[in-house]
Design a protein around this motif. Structure first.
Motif, PDB file in Angstrom:
ATOM      1  N   THR A 257      30.688  -9.937  74.979  1.00 32.25           N
ATOM      2  CA  THR A 257      29.632  -9.137  74.374  1.00 32.25           C
ATOM      3  C   THR A 257      28.313  -9.296  75.132  1.00 32.25           C
ATOM      4  OG1 THR A 257      29.014 -10.908  72.845  1.00 32.25           O
ATOM      5  CG2 THR A 257      30.679  -9.338  72.098  1.00 32.25           C
ATOM      6  N   LYS A 258      27.485  -8.229  75.077  1.00 36.18           N
ATOM      7  CA  LYS A 258      26.149  -8.243  75.663  1.00 36.18           C
ATOM      8  C   LYS A 258      25.243  -7.440  74.742  1.00 36.18           C
ATOM      9  CE  LYS A 258      28.019  -8.260  80.379  1.00 36.18           C
ATOM     10  NZ  LYS A 258      28.086  -7.550  81.670  1.00 36.18           N
ATOM     11  N   PRO A 259      23.975  -7.844  74.599  1.00 32.64           N
ATOM     12  CA  PRO A 259      23.077  -7.111  73.695  1.00 32.64           C
ATOM     13  C   PRO A 259      22.982  -5.626  74.020  1.00 32.64           C
ATOM     14  CG  PRO A 259      22.065  -9.171  74.390  1.00 32.64           C
ATOM     15  CD  PRO A 259      23.315  -9.015  75.208  1.00 32.64           C
ATOM     16  N   GLU A 260      23.044  -5.275  75.312  1.00 37.63           N
ATOM     17  CA  GLU A 260      22.913  -3.875  75.720  1.00 37.63           C
ATOM     18  C   GLU A 260      24.107  -3.026  75.322  1.00 37.63           C
ATOM     19  OE1 GLU A 260      21.055  -6.544  78.919  1.00 37.63           O
ATOM     20  OE2 GLU A 260      22.869  -6.509  77.678  1.00 37.63           O
ATOM     21  N   LEU A 261      25.187  -3.657  74.870  1.00 38.98           N
ATOM     22  CA  LEU A 261      26.420  -2.933  74.580  1.00 38.98           C
ATOM     23  C   LEU A 261      26.680  -2.782  73.083  1.00 38.98           C
ATOM     24  CD1 LEU A 261      28.767  -4.546  77.281  1.00 38.98           C
ATOM     25  CD2 LEU A 261      27.376  -2.463  77.449  1.00 38.98           C
ATOM     26  N   VAL A 262      25.663  -3.012  72.269  1.00 42.50           N
ATOM     27  CA  VAL A 262      25.834  -2.945  70.813  1.00 42.50           C
ATOM     28  C   VAL A 262      25.331  -1.606  70.285  1.00 42.50           C
ATOM     29  CG1 VAL A 262      25.271  -4.005  68.599  1.00 42.50           C
ATOM     30  CG2 VAL A 262      25.643  -5.453  70.613  1.00 42.50           C
ATOM     31  N   LEU A 263      26.209  -0.870  69.617  1.00 36.29           N
ATOM     32  CA  LEU A 263      25.872   0.416  69.024  1.00 36.29           C
ATOM     33  C   LEU A 263      25.300   0.230  67.618  1.00 36.29           C
ATOM     34  CD1 LEU A 263      29.154   2.360  69.929  1.00 36.29           C
ATOM     35  CD2 LEU A 263      26.980   2.402  71.184  1.00 36.29           C
ATOM     36  N   SER A 264      24.508   1.211  67.180  1.00 36.23           N
ATOM     37  CA  SER A 264      23.958   1.208  65.819  1.00 36.23           C
ATOM     38  C   SER A 264      24.317   2.531  65.145  1.00 36.23           C
ATOM     39  CB  SER A 264      22.438   1.027  65.857  1.00 36.23           C
ATOM     40  OG  SER A 264      22.083  -0.199  66.471  1.00 36.23           O
ATOM     41  N   PRO A 265      25.541   2.676  64.670  1.00 34.81           N
ATOM     42  CA  PRO A 265      25.960   3.946  64.065  1.00 34.81           C
ATOM     43  C   PRO A 265      25.123   4.283  62.834  1.00 34.81           C
ATOM     44  CG  PRO A 265      27.846   2.539  64.541  1.00 34.81           C
ATOM     45  CD  PRO A 265      26.634   1.688  64.706  1.00 34.81           C
ATOM     46  N   LYS A 266      24.838   5.580  62.681  1.00 35.57           N
ATOM     47  CA  LYS A 266      24.072   6.057  61.533  1.00 35.57           C
ATOM     48  C   LYS A 266      24.935   7.010  60.712  1.00 35.57           C
ATOM     49  CE  LYS A 266      20.140   4.110  62.829  1.00 35.57           C
ATOM     50  NZ  LYS A 266      20.614   3.441  64.057  1.00 35.57           N
ATOM     51  N   ALA A 267      24.860   6.863  59.384  1.00 35.64           N
ATOM     52  CA  ALA A 267      25.621   7.732  58.484  1.00 35.64           C
ATOM     53  C   ALA A 267      25.055   9.145  58.529  1.00 35.64           C
ATOM     54  CB  ALA A 267      25.576   7.187  57.067  1.00 35.64           C
ATOM     55  N   GLN A 268      25.941  10.136  58.576  1.00 36.15           N
ATOM     56  CA  GLN A 268      25.558  11.543  58.627  1.00 36.15           C
ATOM     57  C   GLN A 268      25.803  12.216  57.272  1.00 36.15           C
ATOM     58  OE1 GLN A 268      24.230  12.766  61.795  1.00 36.15           O
ATOM     59  NE2 GLN A 268      24.193  10.530  61.819  1.00 36.15           N
ATOM     60  N   PRO A 269      25.177  13.373  57.033  1.00 42.29           N
ATOM     61  CA  PRO A 269      25.375  14.069  55.751  1.00 42.29           C
ATOM     62  C   PRO A 269      26.834  14.372  55.449  1.00 42.29           C
ATOM     63  CG  PRO A 269      23.496  15.002  56.918  1.00 42.29           C
ATOM     64  CD  PRO A 269      24.151  14.042  57.860  1.00 42.29           C
ATOM     65  N   ASP A 270      27.657  14.554  56.495  1.00 48.56           N
ATOM     66  CA  ASP A 270      29.074  14.868  56.267  1.00 48.56           C
ATOM     67  C   ASP A 270      29.921  13.625  56.013  1.00 48.56           C
ATOM     68  OD1 ASP A 270      29.215  13.716  58.768  1.00 48.56           O
ATOM     69  OD2 ASP A 270      29.966  15.493  59.796  1.00 48.56           O
ATOM     70  N   GLY A 271      29.272  12.449  55.945  1.00 46.33           N
ATOM     71  CA  GLY A 271      29.993  11.216  55.647  1.00 46.33           C
ATOM     72  C   GLY A 271      30.472  10.461  56.861  1.00 46.33           C
ATOM     73  N   ARG A 272      30.382  11.084  58.042  1.00 48.60           N
ATOM     74  CA  ARG A 272      30.807  10.397  59.256  1.00 48.60           C
ATOM     75  C   ARG A 272      29.695   9.496  59.779  1.00 48.60           C
ATOM     76  NH1 ARG A 272      33.095  14.815  63.352  1.00 48.60           N
ATOM     77  NH2 ARG A 272      31.025  15.709  62.970  1.00 48.60           N
ATOM     78  N   LEU A 273      30.078   8.492  60.562  1.00 47.93           N
ATOM     79  CA  LEU A 273      29.117   7.679  61.301  1.00 47.93           C
ATOM     80  C   LEU A 273      28.909   8.322  62.660  1.00 47.93           C
ATOM     81  CD1 LEU A 273      30.566   4.130  60.523  1.00 47.93           C
ATOM     82  CD2 LEU A 273      28.513   5.157  59.522  1.00 47.93           C
ATOM     83  N   ARG A 274      27.706   8.241  63.193  1.00 45.39           N
ATOM     84  CA  ARG A 274      27.424   8.794  64.517  1.00 45.39           C
ATOM     85  C   ARG A 274      26.651   7.768  65.333  1.00 45.39           C
ATOM     86  NH1 ARG A 274      27.091  13.969  66.946  1.00 45.39           N
ATOM     87  NH2 ARG A 274      25.671  14.004  68.751  1.00 45.39           N
ATOM     88  N   SER A 275      27.063   7.625  66.588  1.00 43.88           N
ATOM     89  CA  SER A 275      26.370   6.728  67.502  1.00 43.88           C
ATOM     90  C   SER A 275      26.274   7.401  68.858  1.00 43.88           C
ATOM     91  CB  SER A 275      27.112   5.395  67.629  1.00 43.88           C
ATOM     92  OG  SER A 275      26.324   4.463  68.320  1.00 43.88           O
ATOM     93  N   GLU A 276      25.126   7.253  69.507  1.00 43.57           N
ATOM     94  CA  GLU A 276      24.922   7.866  70.814  1.00 43.57           C
ATOM     95  C   GLU A 276      24.653   6.779  71.855  1.00 43.57           C
ATOM     96  OE1 GLU A 276      22.175  11.073  70.862  1.00 43.57           O
ATOM     97  OE2 GLU A 276      23.167  12.140  69.204  1.00 43.57           O
ATOM     98  N   TYR A 277      25.204   7.008  73.036  1.00 43.65           N
ATOM     99  CA  TYR A 277      25.065   6.031  74.117  1.00 43.65           C
ATOM    100  C   TYR A 277      25.223   6.773  75.439  1.00 43.65           C
ATOM    101  CZ  TYR A 277      25.569   1.531  76.519  1.00 43.65           C
ATOM    102  OH  TYR A 277      25.383   0.419  77.317  1.00 43.65           O
ATOM    103  N   ASP A 278      24.264   6.588  76.329  1.00 42.57           N
ATOM    104  CA  ASP A 278      24.308   7.246  77.627  1.00 42.57           C
ATOM    105  C   ASP A 278      24.770   6.266  78.707  1.00 42.57           C
ATOM    106  OD1 ASP A 278      23.308   9.463  76.378  1.00 42.57           O
ATOM    107  OD2 ASP A 278      21.241   9.153  77.048  1.00 42.57           O
ATOM    108  N   PHE A 279      25.511   6.782  79.670  1.00 45.59           N
ATOM    109  CA  PHE A 279      26.005   5.970  80.773  1.00 45.59           C
ATOM    110  C   PHE A 279      25.313   6.359  82.071  1.00 45.59           C
ATOM    111  CE2 PHE A 279      29.413   6.091  77.665  1.00 45.59           C
ATOM    112  CZ  PHE A 279      29.753   4.753  77.574  1.00 45.59           C
ATOM    113  N   VAL A 280      25.013   5.377  82.894  1.00 43.72           N
ATOM    114  CA  VAL A 280      24.387   5.589  84.200  1.00 43.72           C
ATOM    115  C   VAL A 280      25.302   5.003  85.270  1.00 43.72           C
ATOM    116  CG1 VAL A 280      22.385   5.127  85.657  1.00 43.72           C
ATOM    117  CG2 VAL A 280      22.088   5.512  83.201  1.00 43.72           C
ATOM    118  N   LEU A 281      25.681   5.836  86.262  1.00 45.52           N
ATOM    119  CA  LEU A 281      26.593   5.415  87.318  1.00 45.52           C
ATOM    120  C   LEU A 281      25.855   5.265  88.641  1.00 45.52           C
ATOM    121  CD1 LEU A 281      29.766   7.643  86.661  1.00 45.52           C
ATOM    122  CD2 LEU A 281      29.112   5.462  85.602  1.00 45.52           C
ATOM    123  N   ASP A 282      26.230   4.224  89.394  1.00 49.25           N
ATOM    124  CA  ASP A 282      25.733   4.023  90.751  1.00 49.25           C
ATOM    125  C   ASP A 282      26.555   4.871  91.727  1.00 49.25           C
ATOM    126  OD1 ASP A 282      23.868   1.705  90.352  1.00 49.25           O
ATOM    127  OD2 ASP A 282      25.709   0.793  89.613  1.00 49.25           O
TER     128      ASP A 282
END
Length: 284
Positions: A257-282
């Motif tokens: 585990t690493k702190p930068e790799l922890v998601l914080s999902p948020k509950a949506q009106p439709d009952g689903r959890l949503r989490s966003e995360y962007d990736f950067v490639l070299d």
């Protein structure tokens, strides 16, 4: 494939599957050759460290024989992929990350299966009709280190189910379940619907489990998503994403585990959890 009553996977069964998968993966893309000089240097350093540990801890003959017996049993049980991926790979990944500017990586682990179903940028991972687990939407964008979107980037994603089991490594789960290769759109964006995985313990009924018990450690990994993010001309990122507040997050048996790799999902009106995360490639 139809499902059957689920039975907990054994260390021997998981070990055999992991060994078979590792060998198949080598055929898909054999690693670059390693020089004899490099082998000699690294093996000598490992042996020197073992010799020093024996001297420092005054290892006895009965202890040495017990260690030899355990090493033989790990090989006979096919558990070397499990042991190395849990206890060694995280340091290899840390060394590799020293030359990486993009997104943080983590270990591959023993449960990767290549050649999964290709899916569009907005897609649901293959799942059983009655798949258990909180519905989760995982979305984001793939960019280069200068912030430009990478059109058509691939996100090879896989994870455990709500009981902590992986398809291909536990009985009763359809092939390809909760696995897929999502192809990002022309702006590098993706949106993946799946379920939130559960924490799981590595199989403990074999020699690796006996070592963990004898040492007084726990065998648990926090819940996570596995990803390999790749695109032609770019260095792929192999990583794992965890969940804020998850069990075992601060004491992962694999130290991945690493702190930068922890998601914080948020509950949506439709009952689903949503989490966003962007990736950067070299670039390669």
């Amino acid at each position: 494939m139809t499902t059957t009553d689920k039975v907990s996977p054994t260390a021997a069964g998981s070990g055999a599957s992991a060994t078979e998968t590792f060998r198949a993966n080598q055929q898909h893309g054999a690693p670059e050759g390693v020089s004899a000089e490099r082998v000699g240097t690294v093996v000598r350093a490992v042996l020197d460290s073992v010799h020093e540990a024996i001297r420092a801890h005054r290892v006895t003959y009965p202890e040495f024989q017990a260690a030899k017996k355990w090493l033989i049993e790990v090989g006979e049980g096919g558990e070397w992929p499990l042991f190395l991926d849990v206890f060694v790979e995280h340091v290899v990944e840390q060394v590799a990350a020293e030359t990486q500017q993009g997104s943080k990586g983590s270990i591959l682990g023993p449960y990767y299966l290549p050649g999964q179903q290709r899916l569009p940028s907005v897609a649901a991972l293959p799942a059983r009709p009655d798949e258990k687990g909180a519905p989760l939407v995982f979305a984001g964008q793939v960019r280069d280190i200068d912030g430009r979107p990478i059109a058509g980037a691939e996100l090879d994603i896989w994870h455990a189910d709500a009981q902590g089991y992986y398809s291909g490594f536990a009985p009763g789960i359809p092939e390809g379940n909760l696995r897929g290769v999502v192809v990002a759109d022309d702006q590098g964006r993706f949106e993946i619907s799946t379920v939130q995985p559960a924490p799981y313990q590595i199989p403990t009924d074999g020699p690796t489990g006996r070592l963990i018990e004898t040492a007084g450690w726990h065998p648990w990994r926090p819940a996570h998503l596995h990803l390999i993010v790749r695109a032609p001309g770019y260095r792929p990122v192999t990583t794992q994403l965890y969940f804020e507040g998850g069990e075992w997050l601060d004491s992962d048996v694999a130290n991945a585990t690493k702190p930068e790799l922890v998601l914080s999902p948020k509950a949506q009106p439709d009952g689903r959890l949503r989490s966003e995360y962007d990736f950067v490639l070299d670039r390669t």
